[in-house]
Design a protein around this motif. Structure first.
Motif, PDB file in Angstrom:
ATOM      1  N   ALA A 109       5.127   5.799 -20.863  1.00 45.73           N
ATOM      2  CA  ALA A 109       3.777   6.207 -20.484  1.00 45.73           C
ATOM      3  C   ALA A 109       2.860   4.995 -20.322  1.00 45.73           C
ATOM      4  O   ALA A 109       2.106   4.866 -19.339  1.00 45.73           O
ATOM      5  N   LYS A 110       2.917   4.096 -21.287  1.00 43.29           N
ATOM      6  CA  LYS A 110       2.080   2.917 -21.216  1.00 43.29           C
ATOM      7  C   LYS A 110       2.503   2.006 -20.073  1.00 43.29           C
ATOM      8  O   LYS A 110       1.664   1.350 -19.455  1.00 43.29           O
ATOM      9  N   GLY A 111       3.776   1.966 -19.818  1.00 41.82           N
ATOM     10  CA  GLY A 111       4.242   1.158 -18.712  1.00 41.82           C
ATOM     11  C   GLY A 111       3.765   1.697 -17.379  1.00 41.82           C
ATOM     12  O   GLY A 111       3.341   0.931 -16.495  1.00 41.82           O
ATOM     13  N   LEU A 112       3.810   3.042 -17.218  1.00 45.15           N
ATOM     14  CA  LEU A 112       3.296   3.646 -15.990  1.00 45.15           C
ATOM     15  C   LEU A 112       1.780   3.445 -15.880  1.00 45.15           C
ATOM     16  O   LEU A 112       1.256   3.204 -14.778  1.00 45.15           O
ATOM     17  N   ARG A 113       1.106   3.538 -17.002  1.00 44.20           N
ATOM     18  CA  ARG A 113      -0.342   3.321 -16.969  1.00 44.20           C
ATOM     19  C   ARG A 113      -0.659   1.887 -16.529  1.00 44.20           C
ATOM     20  O   ARG A 113      -1.553   1.658 -15.693  1.00 44.20           O
ATOM     21  N   ALA A 114       0.100   0.932 -17.063  1.00 45.38           N
ATOM     22  CA  ALA A 114      -0.119  -0.458 -16.663  1.00 45.38           C
ATOM     23  C   ALA A 114       0.183  -0.653 -15.187  1.00 45.38           C
ATOM     24  O   ALA A 114      -0.538  -1.382 -14.480  1.00 45.38           O
ATOM     25  N   PHE A 115       1.215   0.002 -14.701  1.00 46.12           N
ATOM     26  CA  PHE A 115       1.572  -0.126 -13.298  1.00 46.12           C
ATOM     27  C   PHE A 115       0.483   0.451 -12.402  1.00 46.12           C
ATOM     28  O   PHE A 115       0.062  -0.182 -11.413  1.00 46.12           O
ATOM     29  N   PHE A 116      -0.031   1.641 -12.730  1.00 50.31           N
ATOM     30  CA  PHE A 116      -1.073   2.248 -11.887  1.00 50.31           C
ATOM     31  C   PHE A 116      -2.416   1.524 -12.013  1.00 50.31           C
ATOM     32  O   PHE A 116      -3.189   1.483 -11.058  1.00 50.31           O
ATOM     33  N   ASP A 117      -2.649   0.954 -13.165  1.00 49.26           N
ATOM     34  CA  ASP A 117      -3.866   0.138 -13.277  1.00 49.26           C
ATOM     35  C   ASP A 117      -3.784  -1.071 -12.352  1.00 49.26           C
ATOM     36  O   ASP A 117      -4.786  -1.466 -11.726  1.00 49.26           O
ATOM     37  N   ALA A 118      -2.580  -1.660 -12.294  1.00 40.27           N
ATOM     38  CA  ALA A 118      -2.410  -2.811 -11.403  1.00 40.27           C
ATOM     39  C   ALA A 118      -2.550  -2.400  -9.951  1.00 40.27           C
ATOM     40  O   ALA A 118      -3.109  -3.151  -9.123  1.00 40.27           O
ATOM     41  N   ILE A 119      -2.075  -1.217  -9.630  1.00 44.02           N
ATOM     42  CA  ILE A 119      -2.180  -0.733  -8.257  1.00 44.02           C
ATOM     43  C   ILE A 119      -3.637  -0.407  -7.910  1.00 44.02           C
ATOM     44  O   ILE A 119      -4.139  -0.766  -6.834  1.00 44.02           O
ATOM     45  N   CYS A 120      -4.301   0.275  -8.828  1.00 43.09           N
ATOM     46  CA  CYS A 120      -5.631   0.780  -8.521  1.00 43.09           C
ATOM     47  C   CYS A 120      -6.712  -0.296  -8.618  1.00 43.09           C
ATOM     48  O   CYS A 120      -7.582  -0.398  -7.759  1.00 43.09           O
ATOM     49  N   TYR A 121      -6.614  -1.073  -9.690  1.00 38.89           N
ATOM     50  CA  TYR A 121      -7.726  -1.958  -9.983  1.00 38.89           C
ATOM     51  C   TYR A 121      -7.423  -3.430  -9.759  1.00 38.89           C
ATOM     52  O   TYR A 121      -8.328  -4.257  -9.795  1.00 38.89           O
ATOM     53  N   GLY A 122      -6.152  -3.739  -9.548  1.00 41.40           N
ATOM     54  CA  GLY A 122      -5.823  -5.124  -9.329  1.00 41.40           C
ATOM     55  C   GLY A 122      -5.856  -5.485  -7.866  1.00 41.40           C
ATOM     56  O   GLY A 122      -6.125  -4.666  -6.983  1.00 41.40           O
ATOM     57  N   PRO A 123      -5.550  -6.755  -7.598  1.00 43.40           N
ATOM     58  CA  PRO A 123      -5.479  -7.185  -6.191  1.00 43.40           C
ATOM     59  C   PRO A 123      -4.276  -6.549  -5.507  1.00 43.40           C
ATOM     60  O   PRO A 123      -3.433  -5.914  -6.142  1.00 43.40           O
ATOM     61  N   LYS A 124      -4.234  -6.762  -4.248  1.00 44.99           N
ATOM     62  CA  LYS A 124      -3.114  -6.225  -3.496  1.00 44.99           C
ATOM     63  C   LYS A 124      -1.891  -7.099  -3.752  1.00 44.99           C
ATOM     64  O   LYS A 124      -1.790  -8.211  -3.248  1.00 44.99           O
TER      65      LYS A 124
END
Length: 936
Positions: A109-124
């Motif tokens: 769960a935390k890994g998916l959250r980190a992944f989607f945070d990177a997708i949503c809020y991080g750079p491309k």
């Protein structure tokens, strides 16, 4: 199960992704960040058009020290920074890689959250780098295709990720756990091990490796003797491997259970020169001390572990050549160690793969930029490219990657790293590298003399069973053959003696032709011993089957020939002396030969039917394994050759029944003729002794031979000694007495010491005629017998004459005892009539005397002349009256009993001389009491 597991993972991904997206959409962060819109694929794709661009790379690793496998990430970070630094120092790359680490905490769960945070809020992010925990990595990798991203892992070795249908956008610079299987197969084939067993911990990671190994082993035509899986206690499974004679054991388990496995191996003595363990090589250093939860001491574990082979990927290439970074692996390692000291973290064995991974990303992005720029030049200046096309171009370029890194040649095949696998051996408490396997070239390179096996040679992949024939000892065969030859020489001596003296009356009366057959049967029995001692060590299998038949035929025919001839002789004596209804019977040797031939014909019928219906064949009986007496790593499986067929019991029963009846018939004849006391004719006593000895020895020999059928030396010794004893005792009993008699008293054998035959007659036959049949031999033999009887009878008559005179004197001198004398005079006459036992009993004797006395006045026997009372004894005996009385009593008896025995006139004829025998009272004697004695 695998499909169900994939379905569960898919649902887990779906639910986790949905929940996280719902959380992102409904609960925006307070900072007011908005999730990047990734639906427009052409957004911000101008990164390839400019130089010195900072290209963001998403790094997913567990960074929290409290989470599992965080030590790997901490050791990886210096290698990643070092790689970025080396890329920047190189002038071949017109961009700068920017890595941003997202902590997955090894939690789905935390890994998916980190992944989607990177997708949503991080750079491309152009690519994803990382993936340490297998479960988190597999969930994220399954969703990459929808995001048009490619992930490159440096530590995820789980075989699940090799499924390109499920994880098409996943690559890894570290070889998977399955990558060691081709190396293991190559190692097995190098030592010609074609039979192995597997011992697997019941965990998905190890089960998948075991399944892939099974496929590789089947392709290499290597037999999997046993496959064992365990959860906690491996001792039962280890015991099964030992029971199945598994010598090469491939283990798949972690270090926590490895100590239990080797403790069980120590207790079961599954170590040393006979066994080879192959286990994973990724265990931590001194794992046997840290993970020892068994009751075995460290020394015991080290003893069991000595010599095991560990297989794992090579963290750094052993070839010291400069790679893409311009540094050799050792040069890079020195820099890496320096960075570790500065940061104060521990090393990770994946650091080389992380270092080469950054170089793979740099080369891939450089190649993609080149392709996009080429494509842009061919089109207009307003060229744009979407994320889907960029993702596809990254996949293609990644599959074409090929360069030398610090871990060796970096190359992918269907997303899997084709790396180098190393082989270590546990020697004297630590692991020593003994070789490596190049997956690209499919070459196994073992360091010379580095592998140390516990024995003088590598262990065998199985207990090599050496078939060892249980053969008959040559010295024993020689000894028994020598004794057999001596027996045959003895039989030959008897044959020579029998042929040389065949015209002597002693040998002639004992049927020399039958004696020859007895000797022939004995020699055939002797000859069978030579054949019983031959086995597959001397002859071929086909010849052995022929021997099975030949030796059986020889022994059966030899037995029948010897005892058949002996019993035929006894039957002739029985037929002559026990058949009272025949006056004269001539039984020639030709008839005896026909009888023996009939017995042999029955044997031949049985043997021919046996051979046609169910012939004897060579069968091999194998026994349990035995240790090699010389201590070699082999097992001895003794085998023994037998002559058997399908219905062996039935055929042996038929043969035994026939031979048993033959022996019973011989016993009957020997008993019936036991009172025939002419040694030259009667062998009943010796036949009885022979039958007794042969019967007892055959019963004992057959029983002992059956019980010792697995001991050929004992069995052959018993069979040979039984045959030798039976043949020798039979021949000796038949011929030795004749030989002794010939040397001492040749005439005594032809004399009748007591020719008194008794026969049990039926009660209704109160009066039977006395008839003595004669044995018709050669004329000379009859004449010799008659002459001997004539001489003996003359001597006996002289004795009886004296006794008769004394009785007569007593009768005349004692008139008052006339009745007593009358009654007791008959026994004296009986003594005369019982010469050679030519009468059947007292009835016949009394009838003769009665006929004689009825024709003479009573006063002649009972009255006494008064004028002679006063005479002296001598004067009275020599008086003419006494002489006349004696002649009147003796001459009729002698006339009827003696003269025919020497060839004189018949009792019915009258004497030409004027003697009392011519009186009418003698001429009218009934013919049934006439006696005709022929020469024997």
């Amino acid at each position: 199960m695998a499909g169900a597991r994939r379905d569960c993972i898919s649902w887990e991904v779906f639910l986790s992704t949905g929940c996280l997206l719902l959380h992102v959409l409904l609960f925006q962060p307070a900072s007011g960040k908005v999730c990047n819109d990734r639906t427009r694929h052409a957004q911000d794709n101008s990164w390839f058009t400019k130089d010195n661009e900072k290209l963001p790379i998403m790094v997913l690793m567990p960074m929290n020290e409290s989470t599992p496998m965080s030590s790997i990430s901490q050791g990886i970070e210096p290698a990643v920074e070092l790689a970025i630094q080396h890329i920047q120092e190189s002038e071949k790359y017109s961009f700068t890689l920017i890595t941003k680490i997202y902590d997955t905490e090894c939690d789905n769960a935390k890994g998916l959250r980190a992944f989607f945070d990177a997708i949503c809020y991080g750079p491309k992010h152009l690519m994803i780098f990382g993936g340490v925990c297998p479960s988190v990595t597999s969930i994220i990798a399954e969703s990459l295709e929808g995001w048009n991203l490619v992930q490159l892992s440096f530590a995820a070795t789980t075989p699940v990720l090799a499924d390109k249908k499920k994880y098409p956008n996943f690559f890894r610079t570290v070889p998977s756990d399955n990558a060691v299987n081709p190396a293991v197969v190559k190692f097995l084939r190098f030592y010609n091990w074609s039979r192995v067993g597997t011992l697997t911990q019941d965990v998905q990671r190890f089960s998948e490796v075991r399944n892939d190994l099974t496929n590789e082993l089947e392709k290499a035509d290597i037999q999997i003797a046993d496959t064992e899986s365990f959860s906690n206690d491996p001792c039962v499974n280890v015991k099964k491997l030992k029971d199945n004679d598994v010598r090469i054991i491939i283990g798949q388990f972690d270090e926590n259970l490895a100590s239990k496995v080797f403790c069980c191996a120590f207790n079961l003595n599954m170590f040393g020169s006979k066994y080879q363990w192959i286990i994973p090589g990724w265990y931590q250093g001194n794992w046997w001390e840290q993970a020892n939860s068994t009751n075995c001491t460290t020394s015991k574990l080290l003893t069991a572990m000595e010599g095991y082979i560990s297989v794992d990927f090579e963290p750094l290439s052993a070839r010291q050549i400069k790679g893409i970074s311009g540094r050799t692996p050792k040069e890079y390692e020195r820099e890496y160690r320096r960075e570790l000291q500065q940061k104060g973290v521990e090393s990770s064995k994946f650091h080389g793969f992380a270092y080469d991974g950054i170089w793979v990303i740099a080369k891939t992005l450089t190649r993609v930029m080149e392709l996009l720029r080429i494509k842009q030049r061919h089109e207009n200046h307003n060229f744009t490219v979407d994320d889907r096309e960029v993702g596809r171009m990254v996949l293609d370029v990644m599959n074409e990657t090929n360069f030398n890194g610090v871990t060796g040649q970096v190359m992918f095949r269907n997303g899997e790293r084709m790396g180098t696998i190393k082989f270590n051996q546990f020697q004297d408490g630590h692991e020593v590298k003994v070789g490596e396997y190049n997956a690209i070239a499919d070459i196994l390179d073992l360091i010379n003399n580095s592998i140390r096996f516990q024995g003088v040679e590598p262990p065998k992949d199985r207990t090599f069973v050496r078939l060892q024939r249980r053969h008959i000892s040559v010295p024993l065969y020689s000894i028994l053959s020598t004794i057999t030859i001596l027996g045959m020489l003895m039989a030959g001596a008897f044959l020579f003696f029998n042929i040389k003296n065949r015209n002597h009356r002693l040998i002639k009366m004992s049927s020399p032709y039958m004696n020859n057959l007895i000797i022939l049967g004995g020699m055939l029995s002797y000859a069978s011993i030579f054949l019983f001692g031959l086995d597959g060590g001397f002859v071929s299998d086909k010849e052995f089957e022929t021997l099975c038949t030949v030796r059986t035929w020889i022994l059966i025919v030899g037995y029948t020939t010897a005892f058949g001839a002996m019993f035929a002789k006894t039957w002739r004596v029985h037929a002559i002396f026990k058949n009272v209804k025949m006056k004269k019977k001539i039984i020639k040797d030709q008839k005896l030969l026909i009888i023996v031939g009939g017995m042999l014909l029955i044997d031949l019928c049985i043997l021919i039917c046996w051979q046609i219906v169910d012939p004897l064949k060579r069968t091999v009986e194998e026994y349990s394994l035995e240790a090699d007496p010389q201590g070699r790593d082999i097992a001895i499986r003794p085998f023994l050759e037998h002559c058997e067929n399908t219905h062996m019991t039935i055929w042996l029963g038929i043969v035994y029944a026939y031979k048993g009846l033959l022996m019973l018939f011989g016993c009957f004849l020997a008993w019936e003729t036991r009172n025939v006391s002419i040694p030259a004719l009667n062998d009943s006593k010796y036949i009885g002794m022979s039958v007794y000895n042969v019967g007892i020895m055959c019963i004992i020999g057959a029983a002992v031979s059956f019980l010792t059928r697995d001991q050929p030396n004992v069995q052959f010794c018993i069979v040979a000694l039984v045959i030798i004893f039976c043949s020798t005792i039979t021949l000796c009993l038949v011929f030795v007495p004749k030989f002794i008699t010939m040397r001492t008293n040749p005439d005594a054998a032809t004399q009748n010491r007591r020719l008194k035959f008794t026969q049990n007659q039926k009660k209704e036959d109160s009066k039977t005629s006395t008839s003595v049949t004669s044995v018709n031999q050669a004329n000379t033999s009859r004449l010799d017998g008659l002459q001997t009887d004539n001489h003996r009878l003359r001597m006996r008559i002289t004795e009886l004459d004296k006794e008769l005179e004394e009785v007569t004197m007593q009768l005349q001198d004692t008139p008052e005892k006339t009745p007593y004398t009358k009654q007791n005079h008959y026994p004296d006459a009986n003594n005369i009539l019982s010469i050679r036992n030519f009468t059947d009993g007292k009835d016949g004797e009394k009838s003769i005397l009665k006929n004689h006395l009825e024709q003479k006045p009573q006063a002649q026997w009972g009255s006494v002349d008064p004028s002679r009372i006063n005479r002296g004894p001598l004067e009275d005996i020599n008086s003419p009256e006494h002489i006349q009385r004696r002649l009147s009593l003796q001459l009729p008896i002698l006339h009827h009993a003696y003269l025919p025995s020497i060839g004189g006139v018949d009792a019915s004829c009258t004497s030409p001389n004027d003697s009392p025998g011519s009186s009418p009272r003698h001429r009218h004697m009934p013919p049934s009491y006439r006696v005709m004695v022929s020469g024997l």
